[in-house]
Design an enzyme around this catalytic site. Structure first.
Site, PDB file in Angstrom:
ATOM      1  CE1 TYR A 184      -3.564   2.729   0.845  1.00  0.00           C
ATOM      2  CE2 TYR A 184      -1.668   3.402   2.479  1.00  0.00           C
ATOM      3  CZ  TYR A 184      -2.955   3.739   1.693  1.00  0.00           C
ATOM      4  OH  TYR A 184      -3.776   4.851   1.993  1.00  0.00           O
ATOM      5  CG  HIS A 185       2.533   4.679  -2.997  1.00  0.00           C
ATOM      6  ND1 HIS A 185       2.872   5.873  -2.468  1.00  0.00           N
ATOM      7  CD2 HIS A 185       3.387   4.379  -3.985  1.00  0.00           C
ATOM      8  CE1 HIS A 185       3.968   6.418  -2.829  1.00  0.00           C
ATOM      9  NE2 HIS A 185       4.282   5.590  -4.101  1.00  0.00           N
ATOM     10  N   GLY A 186       1.663   4.979   0.888  1.00  0.00           N
ATOM     11  CA  GLY A 186       1.338   5.995   1.677  1.00  0.00           C
ATOM     12  C   GLY A 186       1.590   7.492   0.975  1.00  0.00           C
TER      13      GLY A 186
END
Length: 321
Positions: free
Chosen positions: A120-122
């Site tokens: 998951y990309h912050g």
């Protein structure tokens, strides 16, 4: 010193006579109030610059290292091994001090052979930087990475991207890296997820299946990954319709970053999803998305909360049953 004080007193006296003593006191009081109000706001916008500064310091180190060959003899495999290990140690120290960084499930990363890490990309993927550092330190491996084209346009980043084997992601190049036995990390949500996901942690993958096809073509396992509280460290202002339109039309991130809060980070690696010749790319992509979603549901309170994430530096929540 006395002359300076007399001069300042004289200026204030003249100014007070010109606009009135009471008005001057009110004006200075108002300035003091504005300073009190806006200092915290300024800090939350200045803190993200420290990550950028740290990145450029890493680049500066690489340039110095490139010019100086004294350490080359200390490393038998590659002239850049020493630089990578040094920077990995620095980034790991930064994660430990600023975020109390923990990684759970690192043993699921193979000692050799390929694996595709999907995460998951912050808003800023600092957790992924810490993960790369841990792989270098504890596994002795360099994880190749796929990044958005935007990153390759940032001045000065070319050397950093080359040394850490970052590519912009043609499927053929990704398959080649895995077939050569490398680790490869990517986020299907990419910059879109970074900009427009929020504290409810939605996965903005759309119908992206290319990463799944890469794993199938390379016959490589996929390892899902998620970092708790990644959205509470950095956030964006300006994720309105205009920003979304500008991004979709021109691929430009028209948003304002703030944060850099020292919240607790815990990275979780899920069970590897083995290569299955009977799965299509669409089916595999759905399976991976469910695996990442499961890590989020298991480890991330929704919606995310900055204060709670800060308190987790000192108090750990009871684990969900």
């Amino acid at each position: 010193m006395a002359e300076g004080d007399d001069y300042l007193s004289g200026v204030l006296h003249l100014l007070g006579q010109w606009i009135g003593r009471d008005s001057l006191d009110d004006y200075l009081s108002y300035l003091n109030y504005l300073l009190w109000v806006f200092t915290p706001l300024a800090i939350v916008f200045i803190l993200p610059l420290f990550i950028l500064l740290f990145l450029y310091l890493s680049i500066l180190f690489l340039h110095v290292y490139k010019r100086k060959n004294e350490l080359r003899e200390a490393y038998s495999n590659n002239v850049w091994d020493g630089a990578r290990k040094t920077l990995a140690t620095l980034w790991d120290g930064h994660g430990t001090i600023w975020h109390g960084y923990e990684i759970h499930g690192l043993e699921k990363i193979p000692e050799k052979g390929p694996a595709l890490i999907v995460y998951y990309h912050g808003a800023i993927p600092v957790d992924y930087y810490y993960f790369l550092a841990n792989v270098i330190i504890h596994k002795g491996r360099t994880c190749h990475s796929v990044a958005d084209h935007f990153l390759f346009k940032i001045p000065g980043f070319k050397l950093l991207l080359e040394v850490f084997s970052v590519m912009h992601g043609p499927q053929g190049e990704c398959v080649r890296a895995l077939r050569e036995g490398h680790l490869l990390g990517l986020s299907p949500g990419g910059l879109r997820e970074a900009l427009f996901s929020d504290e409810t942690y939605p996965l903005l993958w759309g119908k992206r299946r290319g990463f799944a096809q890469v794993a199938i073509d390379a016959e490589a396992p996929i390892i899902p990954m998620f970092t708790q509280n990644i959205r509470e460290s950095f956030r964006y202002l300006g994720t309105w319709k205009l920003s979304r339109w500008v991004y979709e039309r021109f691929r430009l991130p028209l948003v304002l970053l703030y944060g850099g809060f020292p919240v607790k980070f815990r990275t979780y690696l899920g069970d590897p999803i083995p290569y299955d010749p009977n799965l299509s790319a669409a089916e595999l992509a759905e399976k991976v998305q469910q695996a990442v979603r499961s890590l989020i549901d298991q480890h991330q309170p929704i919606p995310g909360n900055i204060l709670r994430a800060l308190l987790e530096r000192f108090y750990r929540r009871p684990k969900k049953e």
